[in-house]
Design a protein around this motif. Structure first.
Motif, PDB file in Angstrom:
ATOM      1  N   ALA A   7      16.384  -2.338 -89.004  1.00 36.55           N
ATOM      2  CA  ALA A   7      15.114  -2.260 -88.282  1.00 36.55           C
ATOM      3  C   ALA A   7      14.072  -1.501 -89.102  1.00 36.55           C
ATOM      4  N   ALA A   8      14.471  -0.422 -89.740  1.00 33.67           N
ATOM      5  CA  ALA A   8      13.542   0.366 -90.556  1.00 33.67           C
ATOM      6  C   ALA A   8      13.020  -0.451 -91.735  1.00 33.67           C
ATOM      7  N   VAL A   9      13.902  -1.226 -92.353  1.00 30.91           N
ATOM      8  CA  VAL A   9      13.490  -2.065 -93.475  1.00 30.91           C
ATOM      9  C   VAL A   9      12.500  -3.115 -92.999  1.00 30.91           C
ATOM     10  N   LEU A  10      12.792  -3.774 -91.895  1.00 35.24           N
ATOM     11  CA  LEU A  10      11.886  -4.803 -91.366  1.00 35.24           C
ATOM     12  C   LEU A  10      10.531  -4.218 -90.980  1.00 35.24           C
ATOM     13  N   ILE A  11      10.544  -3.056 -90.381  1.00 37.47           N
ATOM     14  CA  ILE A  11       9.288  -2.401 -90.003  1.00 37.47           C
ATOM     15  C   ILE A  11       8.479  -2.050 -91.243  1.00 37.47           C
ATOM     16  N   SER A  12       9.140  -1.515 -92.270  1.00 39.84           N
ATOM     17  CA  SER A  12       8.404  -1.131 -93.478  1.00 39.84           C
ATOM     18  C   SER A  12       7.839  -2.354 -94.194  1.00 39.84           C
ATOM     19  N   LEU A  13       8.559  -3.468 -94.193  1.00 40.54           N
ATOM     20  CA  LEU A  13       8.042  -4.694 -94.806  1.00 40.54           C
ATOM     21  C   LEU A  13       6.859  -5.232 -94.018  1.00 40.54           C
ATOM     22  N   GLY A  14       6.949  -5.185 -92.721  1.00 43.64           N
ATOM     23  CA  GLY A  14       5.845  -5.639 -91.878  1.00 43.64           C
ATOM     24  C   GLY A  14       4.650  -4.716 -91.965  1.00 43.64           C
ATOM     25  N   ALA A  15       4.886  -3.441 -92.188  1.00 49.25           N
ATOM     26  CA  ALA A  15       3.788  -2.479 -92.294  1.00 49.25           C
ATOM     27  C   ALA A  15       2.905  -2.791 -93.486  1.00 49.25           C
ATOM     28  N   GLY A  16       3.494  -3.271 -94.571  1.00 49.64           N
ATOM     29  CA  GLY A  16       2.697  -3.640 -95.743  1.00 49.64           C
ATOM     30  C   GLY A  16       1.680  -4.708 -95.400  1.00 49.64           C
ATOM     31  N   THR A  17       2.099  -5.703 -94.640  1.00 42.29           N
ATOM     32  CA  THR A  17       1.187  -6.762 -94.229  1.00 42.29           C
ATOM     33  C   THR A  17       0.161  -6.229 -93.252  1.00 42.29           C
ATOM     34  N   ALA A  18       0.585  -5.388 -92.338  1.00 42.24           N
ATOM     35  CA  ALA A  18      -0.336  -4.848 -91.337  1.00 42.24           C
ATOM     36  C   ALA A  18      -1.379  -3.939 -91.964  1.00 42.24           C
ATOM     37  N   GLY A  21      -5.652  -4.757 -96.480  1.00 43.36           N
ATOM     38  CA  GLY A  21      -7.021  -5.066 -96.108  1.00 43.36           C
ATOM     39  C   GLY A  21      -7.209  -6.570 -96.003  1.00 43.36           C
ATOM     40  N   GLU A  22      -8.028  -6.983 -95.059  1.00 43.38           N
ATOM     41  CA  GLU A  22      -8.329  -8.408 -94.910  1.00 43.38           C
ATOM     42  C   GLU A  22      -8.979  -8.947 -96.169  1.00 43.38           C
ATOM     43  N   THR A  23     -10.091  -8.325 -96.563  1.00 41.29           N
ATOM     44  CA  THR A  23     -10.801  -8.766 -97.758  1.00 41.29           C
ATOM     45  C   THR A  23     -11.287  -7.559 -98.541  1.00 41.29           C
ATOM     46  N   MET A  24     -11.474  -7.783 -99.824  1.00 41.67           N
ATOM     47  CA  MET A  24     -12.031  -6.761-100.704  1.00 41.67           C
ATOM     48  C   MET A  24     -13.173  -7.417-101.464  1.00 41.67           C
ATOM     49  N   PHE A  35     -12.212 -11.068-102.506  1.00 40.82           N
ATOM     50  CA  PHE A  35     -10.777 -11.341-102.622  1.00 40.82           C
ATOM     51  C   PHE A  35     -10.148 -11.224-101.246  1.00 40.82           C
ATOM     52  N   HIS A  36      -9.504 -12.276-100.810  1.00 34.56           N
ATOM     53  CA  HIS A  36      -8.860 -12.310 -99.497  1.00 34.56           C
ATOM     54  C   HIS A  36      -7.405 -11.865 -99.649  1.00 34.56           C
ATOM     55  N   HIS A  37      -7.210 -10.553 -99.611  1.00 33.09           N
ATOM     56  CA  HIS A  37      -5.904  -9.953 -99.887  1.00 33.09           C
ATOM     57  C   HIS A  37      -4.833 -10.411 -98.908  1.00 33.09           C
ATOM     58  N   LYS A  38      -5.130 -10.345 -97.635  1.00 35.58           N
ATOM     59  CA  LYS A  38      -4.113 -10.672 -96.643  1.00 35.58           C
ATOM     60  C   LYS A  38      -3.659 -12.132 -96.769  1.00 35.58           C
ATOM     61  N   ASP A  39      -4.589 -13.042 -97.048  1.00 33.27           N
ATOM     62  CA  ASP A  39      -4.218 -14.449 -97.256  1.00 33.27           C
ATOM     63  C   ASP A  39      -3.256 -14.596 -98.432  1.00 33.27           C
ATOM     64  N   HIS A  40      -3.578 -13.913 -99.537  1.00 31.42           N
ATOM     65  CA  HIS A  40      -2.705 -13.981-100.715  1.00 31.42           C
ATOM     66  C   HIS A  40      -1.342 -13.379-100.410  1.00 31.42           C
ATOM     67  N   GLN A  41      -1.333 -12.274 -99.702  1.00 33.49           N
ATOM     68  CA  GLN A  41      -0.080 -11.601 -99.370  1.00 33.49           C
ATOM     69  C   GLN A  41       0.807 -12.504 -98.518  1.00 33.49           C
ATOM     70  N   CYS A  50       1.450  -9.549-108.314  1.00 30.33           N
ATOM     71  CA  CYS A  50       0.146  -8.965-108.687  1.00 30.33           C
ATOM     72  C   CYS A  50       0.251  -7.476-109.008  1.00 30.33           C
ATOM     73  N   HIS A  51       0.999  -6.766-108.178  1.00 30.03           N
ATOM     74  CA  HIS A  51       1.059  -5.310-108.308  1.00 30.03           C
ATOM     75  C   HIS A  51       2.067  -4.834-109.345  1.00 30.03           C
ATOM     76  N   GLY A  52       3.012  -5.672-109.713  1.00 29.95           N
ATOM     77  CA  GLY A  52       4.018  -5.282-110.699  1.00 29.95           C
ATOM     78  C   GLY A  52       4.748  -4.022-110.286  1.00 29.95           C
ATOM     79  N   ALA A  53       5.070  -3.206-111.263  1.00 28.24           N
ATOM     80  CA  ALA A  53       5.821  -1.970-111.013  1.00 28.24           C
ATOM     81  C   ALA A  53       4.942  -0.879-110.415  1.00 28.24           C
ATOM     82  N   ALA A  54       3.610  -1.066-110.416  1.00 28.34           N
ATOM     83  CA  ALA A  54       2.695  -0.037-109.894  1.00 28.34           C
ATOM     84  C   ALA A  54       2.883   0.164-108.397  1.00 28.34           C
ATOM     85  N   GLY A  55       3.359  -0.847-107.705  1.00 34.45           N
ATOM     86  CA  GLY A  55       3.610  -0.740-106.279  1.00 34.45           C
ATOM     87  C   GLY A  55       2.376  -1.053-105.451  1.00 34.45           C
ATOM     88  N   PRO A  56       2.557  -1.133-104.139  1.00 43.71           N
ATOM     89  CA  PRO A  56       1.472  -1.475-103.228  1.00 43.71           C
ATOM     90  C   PRO A  56       0.264  -0.550-103.385  1.00 43.71           C
TER      91      PRO A  56
END
Length: 92
Positions: A7-18, A21-24, A35-41, A50-56
């Motif tokens: 459950a914690a893993v699923l919540i953390s994965l969903g939190a990234g999407t939540a 940002g919609e657009t930048m 740039f429509h970030h959420k669409d790309h995500q 896109c983010h590579g090893a730098a992370g979210p």
């Protein structure tokens, strides 16, 4: 215990999407790039593309050249998305 971890893993994965940002908007001399970030995500599902090893939230070496090399190349490879200057750069 396994259910709690799952459950914690699923919540953390969903939190990234939540939290994404919609657009930048990136102001440039050639015109703003939106740039429509959420669409790309949602389409790519793999932040590391896109983010590579730098992370979210971070992209190592992000610049105009990086965007041209990475974004444009991806659009050309997938046959989707803008590839010409005026497709991304919009003057007011």
């Amino acid at each position: 215990m396994r259910k709690v971890i799952a459950a914690a893993v699923l919540i953390s994965l969903g939190a990234g999407t939540a939290l994404a940002g919609e657009t930048m908007v990136f102001p440039t001399k050639m015109g703003n790039v939106t740039f429509h970030h959420k669409d790309h995500q949602q389409r790519l599902k793999d932040c590391k593309l896109c983010h590579g090893a730098a992370g979210p939230g971070k992209i190592s070496g992000f610049s105009k050249d990086w965007a041209h090399r990475t974004c444009k190349a991806c659009h050309e490879k997938k046959g989707a998305g803008p590839t010409r200057c005026p497709d991304c750069h919009k003057k007011k």
